[in-house]
Design a protein around this motif. Structure first.
Motif, PDB file in Angstrom:
ATOM      1  N   ARG A  12      -9.293  24.402 -34.070  1.00  0.00           N
ATOM      2  CA  ARG A  12      -7.772  24.647 -34.419  1.00  0.00           C
ATOM      3  C   ARG A  12      -6.555  25.647 -33.469  1.00  0.00           C
ATOM      4  O   ARG A  12      -5.980  24.528 -32.968  1.00  0.00           O
ATOM      5  CB  ARG A  12      -7.130  25.070 -35.680  1.00  0.00           C
ATOM      6  N   TYR A  13      -7.680  26.650 -32.866  1.00  0.00           N
ATOM      7  CA  TYR A  13      -6.464  26.858 -32.445  1.00  0.00           C
ATOM      8  C   TYR A  13      -7.407  27.286 -30.601  1.00  0.00           C
ATOM      9  O   TYR A  13      -8.077  28.568 -30.678  1.00  0.00           O
ATOM     10  CB  TYR A  13      -6.128  28.398 -32.484  1.00  0.00           C
ATOM     11  N   PRO A  14      -7.231  26.850 -29.923  1.00  0.00           N
ATOM     12  CA  PRO A  14      -8.071  27.062 -28.446  1.00  0.00           C
ATOM     13  C   PRO A  14      -7.883  28.646 -28.206  1.00  0.00           C
ATOM     14  O   PRO A  14      -6.775  29.244 -28.442  1.00  0.00           O
ATOM     15  CB  PRO A  14      -7.504  26.468 -28.014  1.00  0.00           C
ATOM     16  N   LEU A  15      -9.604  28.930 -27.725  1.00  0.00           N
ATOM     17  CA  LEU A  15      -9.009  30.493 -27.630  1.00  0.00           C
ATOM     18  C   LEU A  15      -9.842  30.433 -26.223  1.00  0.00           C
ATOM     19  O   LEU A  15     -10.159  29.680 -25.686  1.00  0.00           O
ATOM     20  CB  LEU A  15     -11.045  30.516 -28.577  1.00  0.00           C
ATOM     21  N   GLU A  16      -9.730  32.101 -25.508  1.00  0.00           N
ATOM     22  CA  GLU A  16     -10.452  32.068 -24.584  1.00  0.00           C
ATOM     23  C   GLU A  16     -11.326  33.684 -24.816  1.00  0.00           C
ATOM     24  O   GLU A  16     -10.664  35.230 -25.242  1.00  0.00           O
ATOM     25  CB  GLU A  16      -9.690  32.754 -23.751  1.00  0.00           C
ATOM     26  N   GLU A  17     -12.446  33.760 -24.222  1.00  0.00           N
ATOM     27  CA  GLU A  17     -12.834  34.924 -24.659  1.00  0.00           C
ATOM     28  C   GLU A  17     -12.209  36.067 -23.817  1.00  0.00           C
ATOM     29  O   GLU A  17     -12.127  35.707 -21.976  1.00  0.00           O
ATOM     30  CB  GLU A  17     -14.318  35.119 -24.404  1.00  0.00           C
ATOM     31  N   VAL A  18     -12.339  37.348 -24.070  1.00  0.00           N
ATOM     32  CA  VAL A  18     -11.946  38.429 -23.344  1.00  0.00           C
ATOM     33  C   VAL A  18     -12.645  39.794 -23.339  1.00  0.00           C
ATOM     34  O   VAL A  18     -12.882  40.094 -24.040  1.00  0.00           O
ATOM     35  CB  VAL A  18     -10.572  39.159 -23.853  1.00  0.00           C
ATOM     36  N   GLU A  19     -12.817  40.090 -21.774  1.00  0.00           N
ATOM     37  CA  GLU A  19     -13.498  41.472 -22.093  1.00  0.00           C
ATOM     38  C   GLU A  19     -13.791  42.690 -22.467  1.00  0.00           C
ATOM     39  O   GLU A  19     -12.196  42.712 -23.203  1.00  0.00           O
ATOM     40  CB  GLU A  19     -12.912  41.519 -20.296  1.00  0.00           C
ATOM     41  N   PRO A  20     -14.979  42.680 -23.061  1.00  0.00           N
ATOM     42  CA  PRO A  20     -13.958  44.481 -23.511  1.00  0.00           C
ATOM     43  C   PRO A  20     -13.469  45.097 -23.283  1.00  0.00           C
ATOM     44  O   PRO A  20     -13.749  45.355 -22.367  1.00  0.00           O
ATOM     45  CB  PRO A  20     -15.510  44.878 -24.356  1.00  0.00           C
ATOM     46  N   LEU A  21     -13.034  45.704 -23.864  1.00  0.00           N
ATOM     47  CA  LEU A  21     -12.594  46.997 -23.737  1.00  0.00           C
ATOM     48  C   LEU A  21     -13.016  48.471 -23.067  1.00  0.00           C
ATOM     49  O   LEU A  21     -11.749  48.515 -22.109  1.00  0.00           O
ATOM     50  CB  LEU A  21     -10.119  47.365 -24.664  1.00  0.00           C
ATOM     51  N   TYR A  22     -13.827  48.838 -23.631  1.00  0.00           N
ATOM     52  CA  TYR A  22     -14.639  50.173 -23.275  1.00  0.00           C
ATOM     53  C   TYR A  22     -16.159  50.023 -24.137  1.00  0.00           C
ATOM     54  O   TYR A  22     -16.304  48.276 -24.433  1.00  0.00           O
ATOM     55  CB  TYR A  22     -13.775  51.005 -23.905  1.00  0.00           C
ATOM     56  N   TYR A  23     -16.939  50.230 -23.456  1.00  0.00           N
ATOM     57  CA  TYR A  23     -18.363  50.764 -24.065  1.00  0.00           C
ATOM     58  C   TYR A  23     -18.697  50.868 -24.820  1.00  0.00           C
ATOM     59  O   TYR A  23     -17.849  51.581 -25.328  1.00  0.00           O
ATOM     60  CB  TYR A  23     -18.976  51.392 -22.680  1.00  0.00           C
ATOM     61  N   GLY A  24     -19.261  49.931 -25.834  1.00  0.00           N
ATOM     62  CA  GLY A  24     -19.826  50.561 -27.437  1.00  0.00           C
ATOM     63  C   GLY A  24     -18.742  49.629 -28.398  1.00  0.00           C
ATOM     64  O   GLY A  24     -18.769  49.950 -29.430  1.00  0.00           O
ATOM     65  N   GLU A  25     -17.657  48.756 -27.873  1.00  0.00           N
ATOM     66  CA  GLU A  25     -17.105  48.289 -28.879  1.00  0.00           C
ATOM     67  C   GLU A  25     -16.945  47.214 -29.030  1.00  0.00           C
ATOM     68  O   GLU A  25     -18.204  46.014 -29.270  1.00  0.00           O
ATOM     69  CB  GLU A  25     -15.598  47.885 -27.562  1.00  0.00           C
ATOM     70  N   VAL A  26     -16.709  47.648 -30.621  1.00  0.00           N
ATOM     71  CA  VAL A  26     -18.255  46.608 -31.976  1.00  0.00           C
ATOM     72  C   VAL A  26     -17.328  44.886 -32.017  1.00  0.00           C
ATOM     73  O   VAL A  26     -18.575  43.857 -31.899  1.00  0.00           O
ATOM     74  CB  VAL A  26     -17.368  46.818 -32.549  1.00  0.00           C
ATOM     75  N   ALA A  27     -16.381  44.462 -31.906  1.00  0.00           N
ATOM     76  CA  ALA A  27     -16.089  43.053 -31.900  1.00  0.00           C
ATOM     77  C   ALA A  27     -16.174  42.415 -30.339  1.00  0.00           C
ATOM     78  O   ALA A  27     -15.681  43.312 -29.125  1.00  0.00           O
ATOM     79  CB  ALA A  27     -14.391  43.948 -32.146  1.00  0.00           C
ATOM     80  N   ASN A  28     -15.931  41.153 -29.983  1.00  0.00           N
ATOM     81  CA  ASN A  28     -15.596  40.740 -29.274  1.00  0.00           C
ATOM     82  C   ASN A  28     -15.085  39.812 -29.528  1.00  0.00           C
ATOM     83  O   ASN A  28     -13.747  39.641 -30.280  1.00  0.00           O
ATOM     84  CB  ASN A  28     -16.776  39.101 -29.421  1.00  0.00           C
ATOM     85  N   ARG A  29     -13.299  39.733 -28.417  1.00  0.00           N
ATOM     86  CA  ARG A  29     -11.908  39.477 -28.475  1.00  0.00           C
ATOM     87  C   ARG A  29     -11.883  38.536 -27.706  1.00  0.00           C
ATOM     88  O   ARG A  29     -12.635  37.566 -26.982  1.00  0.00           O
ATOM     89  CB  ARG A  29     -10.969  40.341 -27.481  1.00  0.00           C
ATOM     90  N   PHE A  30     -11.237  37.695 -28.613  1.00  0.00           N
ATOM     91  CA  PHE A  30     -10.565  36.424 -27.868  1.00  0.00           C
ATOM     92  C   PHE A  30      -9.445  36.435 -27.885  1.00  0.00           C
ATOM     93  O   PHE A  30      -8.470  36.894 -28.761  1.00  0.00           O
ATOM     94  CB  PHE A  30     -11.372  34.827 -28.577  1.00  0.00           C
TER      95      PHE A  30
END
Ligand code: SAM
Length: 339
Positions: A225-243
């Motif tokens: 529905r909405y094209p997504l791009e993966e984003v780097e984690p902000l810090y060590y141990g970040e639990v969410a994969n970011r898009f």
């Protein structure tokens, strides 16, 4: 803090985050967390005397910060049911070296409390919201509560200057039809929705592998529905994969504790409302900190105890999850251990 004071577990994972449950009670009865059949009118919640006092919590928090904890999250049960929570936040905010105080809440009572909490020193709020339509949400929360009070709570938090994220636990056949409407609703608002894989916490929700909507399925559905791009984690141990949305409408996260677990960089300890320390969300047992605390242990002795518990930590349940383990392990309920 000095690097020498930082503690590490068996797998060299540092202790960075502390989740503190301030109550085991909740005003919702979400079927996947506190089903009414188990947590009905006769269920015995913790008596008041066994809850850690704000002074005890703050003393422990200060010791944890001395061992490397940088972030504290208040949770429950529903943490806003604990009276004068802002007083606790204010006490925690005086701890040197503590950078971040956050709250996880269903937000149904947040409108009334948001400003006081912000003024006391709260930085962030994670709001649990599993659907953006009244019918699905009312069924899921087991109380028929509509989304309006939650949305009002989110607005009040935003107005108070708190950073807000929205957490949605996705269950197959229950609310997976709400993935797109939730994304749609919160696009362009600045609030990140985090889609969470349904987990086998506790023993009362009848969890099965095929109730899980995996990260892959969630991302596929969204990106069609909405094209997504993966984003780097902000810090060590970040639990969410970011898009991020390719059209600039904001960001989402996916927390894949079942299909792609992240034990290898888990830095979280959990303290239940009665002062038991757990080193994993899927623990079967913990260690009482309240007993030594109330028996007069010194700060030095308490710190030694915390250090020795963390040094021995070898939990990696989610990495090792199998049908057999799910069926045979006695686990503490999430409403008790703190979400
Ligand atoms: N009452 C507060 C709230 O609703 O946010 C805090 C406690 S609640 C246990 C914390 C979080 O755990 C909520 O976001 C809830 O959806 C999540 N949770 C509870 N059971 C879960 C499960 N089986 N799988 C995934 N998340 C779960």
């Amino acid at each position: 803090m000095s690097e020498e004071s930082r503690v590490y577990d068996v797998y060299q994972r540092p202790l960075r985050d502390l989740r503190i449950s301030v109550t085991d009670r909740c005003n919702f009865r979400c079927r996947y967390c506190m089903p009414e059949e188990t947590f009905g009118p006769d269920y015995e919640f913790l008596p008041k005397a066994s809850l850690l006092s704000f002074e005890e919590i703050t003393r422990l928090a200060r010791l944890f910060v001395g061992l490397g904890v940088e972030k504290i999250r208040l949770t429950g049960g529903e943490p806003l049911l604990r009276k004068d929570l802002d007083v606790l936040v204010h006490m925690l905010a005086t701890i040197d070296g503590l950078n971040d105080i956050a709250l996880t809440t269903n937000a149904s009572l947040l409108k009334k409390h948001a400003m006081k909490l912000k003024e006391a020193g709260l930085n962030r709020v994670n709001v649990s919201l599993d659907a953006i339509n009244d019918e699905t949400f009312g069924k899921m929360n087991g109380r028929g509560t509509k989304i309006k009070p939650v949305l009002d709570g989110i607005q009040a938090a935003k107005d108070a200057g708190l950073q807000v994220k929205i957490n949605m636990v996705v269950q197959k056949g229950v609310n997976d039809h709400e993935i797109i409407p939730m994304a749609e609703y919160f696009r362009h608002t600045g609030h990140i929705v985090r889609f969470i894989e349904y987990m086998d916490v506790g023993n009362s929700n009848g969890w099965k592998f095929d109730h899980v909507v995996s990260k892959k399925e969630i991302v596929n559905q969204l990106s069609e529905r909405y094209p997504l791009e993966e984003v780097e984690p902000l810090y060590y141990g970040e639990v969410a994969n970011r898009f991020s949305y390719s059209d600039g409408a904001g960001e989402i996260g996916v927390i894949s504790s079942v299909s792609d677990s992240f034990c290898s960089n888990c830095t979280r300890a959990r303290l239940s409302a009665d002062g038991t320390l757990y080193t994993c969300l899927f623990s079967s047992r913990g260690r009482s900190l309240r007993n030594p605390l109330r028996n007069g242990a010194s700060d030095y002795e308490m710190k030694d105890l915390l250090e020795s518990i963390w040094n021995k930590r070898d939990d990696r349940y989610s990495d090792e999850r199998t049908e057999e383990k799910v069926a045979n392990r006695e686990k503490i309920e999430m409403s008790f251990i703190g979400g």
